[in-house]
Enzyme design. Structure first.
Site, PDB file in Angstrom:
ATOM      1  CE1 TYR A 186      -5.077  -0.991  -4.701  1.00 45.85           C
ATOM      2  CE2 TYR A 186      -5.437  -3.352  -4.676  1.00 45.85           C
ATOM      3  CZ  TYR A 186      -5.280  -2.154  -4.005  1.00 45.85           C
ATOM      4  OH  TYR A 186      -5.315  -2.134  -2.631  1.00 45.85           O
ATOM      5  CB  SER A 238      -0.961   0.017   1.194  1.00 42.31           C
ATOM      6  OG  SER A 238      -2.001  -0.900   0.996  1.00 42.31           O
ATOM      7  CB  VAL A 270       0.021  -5.686   4.519  1.00 43.48           C
ATOM      8  CG1 VAL A 270      -1.174  -4.934   5.083  1.00 43.48           C
ATOM      9  CG2 VAL A 270      -0.168  -6.037   3.055  1.00 43.48           C
ATOM     10  CE  LYS A 291      -3.654   0.636  -1.317  1.00 39.70           C
ATOM     11  NZ  LYS A 291      -4.469   0.114  -0.190  1.00 39.70           N
ATOM     12  CE1 TYR A 298      -3.450  -0.341   5.071  1.00 35.70           C
ATOM     13  CE2 TYR A 298      -1.829  -0.873   6.743  1.00 35.70           C
ATOM     14  CZ  TYR A 298      -2.221  -0.853   5.426  1.00 35.70           C
ATOM     15  OH  TYR A 298      -1.394  -1.353   4.471  1.00 35.70           O
TER      16      TYR A 298
END
Length: 301
Positions: free
Chosen positions: A186, A63, A255, A66, A237
């Site tokens: 993605y 992530s 992660v 992103k 998160y």
């Protein structure tokens, strides 16, 4: 400040935390990573890079990608903000609950639903994974950065929740490209493998208020500020408040065990240790960033 000596001290201080937590076993390829690894790198705005431990060992950025896809989408304008919000979610990163209550508009660009929308937005300008890979190679100076095909295949085989999120948003007309194509892009950009030094070098444009390593501006200063702001409030998160409390910097975790953090005007930091806490953030990584801001006084607060 002697950053090399500082990183050595931090590595010693957080040694008891290394190996604590659990690896991301819901992605089989990540479940096999040795959790007893730790690396940390700092890239200063003048180009100097310092590292400690396993800072040159590649890992799956997950992530953390992103942050970069959001920045690249914003480099084409603010249109993405018509499709995704900027508020903390308070729910797990792959939750479906809020989407129905909020008419298919994800709460922020760093939860999975929001990152799928950003990927869809970036796909207006070509394959999002290819675009990101080109950017990361240019900013890091490493042409051998690539996608970990094993991780990508593993993630694609276990993507039912992301597939559900994407089709649900498509039902609200918040996906512009075919869902399978967006999911493929993605998964591939989340499966890029980099080391701590690569990530810190690639992210330092946010510490330079939007200016890339070659001196060309990617983002206007206000847009870079907004990326950093969303990182602070939404980047870890549903533990963003705790991260802001302990670390006091914009940050984005993955992660795979990595966390990238920004000290505006000074540096970008990447820390990696695969053991995760229950909310998906690296146990040793958060501890190391806590020590970094405590010892340097470099916080936005």
């Amino acid at each position: 400040m002697d950053l090399a000596a500082l990183l050595d001290r931090i590595a010693d201080d957080v040694a008891p935390e290394i190996g604590r937590g659990s690896v991301a076993d819901y992605i089989p390829a990540l479940a096999r990573v040795d959790p007893r690894q730790f690396g940390m790198a700092v890239a200063e705005v003048d180009g100097r890079v310092h590292g400690v431990g396993d800072w040159e060992v590649p890992f799956s950025i997950q992530s953390m990608s992103k942050v970069f896809t959001l920045a690249l989408a914003l480099s084409h304008g603010d249109g993405v903000w018509e499709r995704v919000g900027r508020e903390p979610s308070g729910n797990p990163f792959n939750s479906l609950v809020q989407l129905e209550n909020e008419d298919g508009i994800p709460r922020n660009p760093f939860i999975n639903a929001g990152a799928l929308v950003v990927t869809d937005e970036l796909a207006h300008h070509g394959d999002a994974a290819v675009t990101l890979l080109r950017f990361l190679r240019e900013e890091s100076g490493r042409v051998d950065i690539g996608i970990d095909d094993e991780v990508a295949a593993s993630e694609a085989a276990h993507a039912d929740r992301n597939r559900a999120l994407a089709y649900f948003m498509a039902s609200y007309r918040n996906m512009r490209h075919p869902v399978p194509a967006v999911l493929d892009q993605y998964v591939r950009h989340c499966s890029i493998a980099m080391n701590c030094g690569d990530v810190a070098r690639a992210a330092v444009f946010l510490a330079r208020h939007g200016v890339r390593n070659d001196g060309i501006r990617l983002l206007e200063r206000s847009a870079a500020k907004r990326v950093n702001a969303v990182m602070l409030t939404c980047g870890t998160y549903d533990a963003a408040g705790e991260f802001a409390y302990r670390v006091g910097l914009p940050g984005k975790s993955g992660v795979g065990g990595g966390i990238v953090a920004i000290v505006p005007g000074r540096c970008a930091i990447c820390v990696w240790s695969p053991g995760l806490d229950p909310r998906g953030n690296s146990v040793a990584g958060v501890a190391a960033l806590d020590r970094f801001t405590t010892l340097t006084g470099w916080s936005i607060f």
